[in-house]
Design a protein around this motif. Structure first.
Motif, PDB file in Angstrom:
ATOM      1  N   UNK A 317       0.850  -1.182   0.000  1.00 23.17           N
ATOM      2  CA  UNK A 317       0.000   0.000   0.000  1.00 23.17           C
ATOM      3  C   UNK A 317       0.890   1.238   0.000  1.00 23.17           C
ATOM      4  N   UNK A 318       0.350   2.339  -0.497  1.00 26.81           N
ATOM      5  CA  UNK A 318       1.199   3.512  -0.669  1.00 26.81           C
ATOM      6  C   UNK A 318       1.784   4.009   0.645  1.00 26.81           C
ATOM      7  N   UNK A 319       0.996   4.027   1.724  1.00 26.51           N
ATOM      8  CA  UNK A 319       1.520   4.547   2.986  1.00 26.51           C
ATOM      9  C   UNK A 319       2.671   3.697   3.510  1.00 26.51           C
ATOM     10  N   UNK A 320       2.644   2.384   3.224  1.00 27.40           N
ATOM     11  CA  UNK A 320       3.745   1.502   3.633  1.00 27.40           C
ATOM     12  C   UNK A 320       5.000   1.841   2.835  1.00 27.40           C
ATOM     13  N   UNK A 321       4.856   2.002   1.540  1.00 34.66           N
ATOM     14  CA  UNK A 321       5.986   2.375   0.688  1.00 34.66           C
ATOM     15  C   UNK A 321       6.556   3.726   1.119  1.00 34.66           C
ATOM     16  N   UNK A 322       5.691   4.655   1.415  1.00 34.56           N
ATOM     17  CA  UNK A 322       6.094   6.029   1.714  1.00 34.56           C
ATOM     18  C   UNK A 322       6.721   6.162   3.096  1.00 34.56           C
ATOM     19  N   UNK A 323       6.217   5.397   4.085  1.00 32.32           N
ATOM     20  CA  UNK A 323       6.595   5.640   5.474  1.00 32.32           C
ATOM     21  C   UNK A 323       7.392   4.507   6.129  1.00 32.32           C
ATOM     22  N   UNK A 324       7.364   3.290   5.568  1.00 35.56           N
ATOM     23  CA  UNK A 324       7.950   2.139   6.250  1.00 35.56           C
ATOM     24  C   UNK A 324       9.119   1.509   5.495  1.00 35.56           C
ATOM     25  N   UNK A 325       9.615   2.183   4.506  1.00 36.51           N
ATOM     26  CA  UNK A 325      10.679   1.612   3.681  1.00 36.51           C
ATOM     27  C   UNK A 325      11.905   1.209   4.511  1.00 36.51           C
ATOM     28  N   UNK A 326      12.400   2.126   5.350  1.00 34.49           N
ATOM     29  CA  UNK A 326      13.597   1.838   6.144  1.00 34.49           C
ATOM     30  C   UNK A 326      13.343   0.716   7.143  1.00 34.49           C
ATOM     31  N   UNK A 327      12.158   0.706   7.745  1.00 28.40           N
ATOM     32  CA  UNK A 327      11.817  -0.346   8.697  1.00 28.40           C
ATOM     33  C   UNK A 327      11.844  -1.713   8.017  1.00 28.40           C
ATOM     34  N   UNK A 328      11.261  -1.800   6.830  1.00 26.66           N
ATOM     35  CA  UNK A 328      11.218  -3.076   6.110  1.00 26.66           C
ATOM     36  C   UNK A 328      12.620  -3.511   5.682  1.00 26.66           C
ATOM     37  N   UNK A 329      13.429  -2.535   5.278  1.00 30.13           N
ATOM     38  CA  UNK A 329      14.780  -2.851   4.824  1.00 30.13           C
ATOM     39  C   UNK A 329      15.665  -3.328   5.963  1.00 30.13           C
ATOM     40  N   UNK A 330      15.722  -2.540   7.030  1.00 28.35           N
ATOM     41  CA  UNK A 330      16.667  -2.813   8.108  1.00 28.35           C
ATOM     42  C   UNK A 330      16.076  -3.713   9.192  1.00 28.35           C
TER      43      UNK A 330
END
Length: 429
Positions: A317-330
């Motif tokens: 979802x867009x809000x996940x892409x926009x706000x959670x990118x670093x969390x998902x990566x690291x």
């Protein structure tokens, strides 16, 4: 290395031959899916055990607009392993599509690549992960008269597709990146243990030949051209549209470089087509608790950035892409990747900086796939009846489909984010 003992000849039959009923249930089923076919599938999938297959009942045929590289059939089979009670198992039968496109897929070896993944790689990766399953159970592969797979259907076990139109929320994405990290990490260990296995997967089947690049150009370029016209209408994106038009001119000669393996990179076995419809989720009280990856036709031994960017720009979802990118990566991917390698005794472990570098180097891949498929992902299923590759290569029909998909709120928000990101990292100049 595992032997190819689960690939059975089409003519082989069970030692205990019985009369089997195959009920097509008024569905248009290929003629080769007869009793001999299912006997061979059970012999392969049950590792030569004497299994009496009593009947097979087809419950579903292919659906238009949802599958582009294969036709999918579903059937229920009743069998007996010599016990007092019969058992029932649900099957998924996956068939190479007919026509010129199917022939081309056969020529470049997409189904053979998937066979090799299921026979040589996944069993060993799951062994390294103490039996944790990455994909549904594989039973059988048949090369003729048309390349065909049989898998255990995991729908009765609670595994289903998520809502691709809405996109995946944070919980779903966390689960994806944790499982992906385990898959990547275990493959890295396996590559060290059995390097001969990974020579099979060293070539990108989509990007290596000029014919494949021509096919990509025919399929991809109209999407970019239509997007450039749409972007021109967005306030503040006029210069971006010009950059996008310049980018279009360099796609054909650069696809192999963007998508294919590189000499100097952190290598893992990638799925290489990781998006929402290639993931089956299991739920408990409405929460995702497990998943399986499916459709490994494009898998290649290359950068983890291929999977990360492909998924990130098509499926959340867009809000996940926009706000959670670093969390998902690291917090999700790298934390799990590192701990899995530690548990398996692998060293030296790639650093977080190594992984971030791989992701950024492959963001062009994610960008390309977002343009190619995000507008289709965002379309309501009721609007997908015409979504065949043939229609997408027809200008009028294709533009109609693109017009619908590229007007959705999710597509616009996500694509504006992606375009700004591509400008920031210098992909669009």
């Amino acid at each position: 290395m595992m032997q190819l003992n689960c690939i059975s000849d089409y003519s082989v039959i069970l030692r205990k031959r019985v009369t089997m009923l195959v009920d097509f249930n008024n569905i248009n089923i290929p003629e080769f899916m007869d009793s001999t076919f299912f006997e061979a599938a059970f012999k392969s999938g049950f590792h030569e055990k004497v299994v009496e297959v009593k009947n097979v009942f087809f419950t579903m045929g292919p659906k238009l607009g949802e599958n582009y590289i294969s036709h999918i059939y579903r059937a229920d089979a009743t069998y007996n392993e010599g016990d007092a009670d019969d058992k029932t198992i649900s099957l998924i039968i996956k068939v190479q599509p007919s026509g010129p496109l199917g022939e081309r897929f056969g020529e470049i070896g997409l189904f053979r690549r998937e066979r090799d993944i299921y026979v040589h790689a996944l069993p060993e990766i799951e062994r390294l992960l103490d039996g944790e399953a990455i994909a549904p159970r594989f039973l059988y592969y048949m090369p003729v008269p048309v390349e065909t797979f049989v898998f255990v259907d995991v729908t009765p076990l609670g595994y289903i597709l998520a809502n691709r139109v809405k996109g995946l929320d944070e919980e779903h994405c966390r689960l994806v990146f944790e499982k992906l990290a385990k898959f990547h990490a275990a493959s890295k260990v396996l590559a060290r243990e059995q390097p001969e296995v990974f020579r099979i997967f060293s070539k990108d089947l989509f990007a290596d030949s000029s014919e494949d690049q021509n096919m990509m150009q025919q399929s991809f370029i109209p999407n970019f051209e239509h997007l450039a016209k749409v972007v021109q209408t967005w306030p503040g994106f006029e210069e971006t549209a010009e950059k996008l038009n310049r980018f279009i001119s360099i796609i054909p000669q650069n696809m192999a470089k963007w998508c294919g393996p590189a000499k100097r990179e952190t290598k893992v076995l990638t799925h290489n087509d990781l998006w929402v419809n290639n993931i089956l989720f299991k739920y408990e009280n409405g929460k995702p608790i497990d998943l399986y990856f499916i459709d490994f036709q494009g898998s290649v031994y290359s950068s983890p950035g291929l999977d990360f960017s492909h998924f990130l720009y098509t499926s959340p979802q867009f809000d996940v892409l926009d706000q959670k990118r670093d969390l998902l990566t690291e917090g999700c991917y790298y934390k799990t990747f590192k701990s899995t390698l530690e548990n398996l005794g692998y060293s030296p472990i790639p650093t977080l900086e190594n992984i971030l570098e791989e992701i950024e180097k492959r963001e062009t891949v994610g960008f390309v796939w977002s343009v190619v498929k995000l507008f289709l992902i965002c379309m309501d299923p009721s609007e997908c009846g015409e979504n065949s590759l043939e229609n997408l290569t027809d200008k009028d029909k294709g533009d109609r489909i693109r017009g619908i998909g590229m007007s959705s709120k999710r597509f616009v928000s996500t694509m504006q984010y992606v375009l700004r990101r591509m400008e920031k990292i210098g992909v669009l100049k």
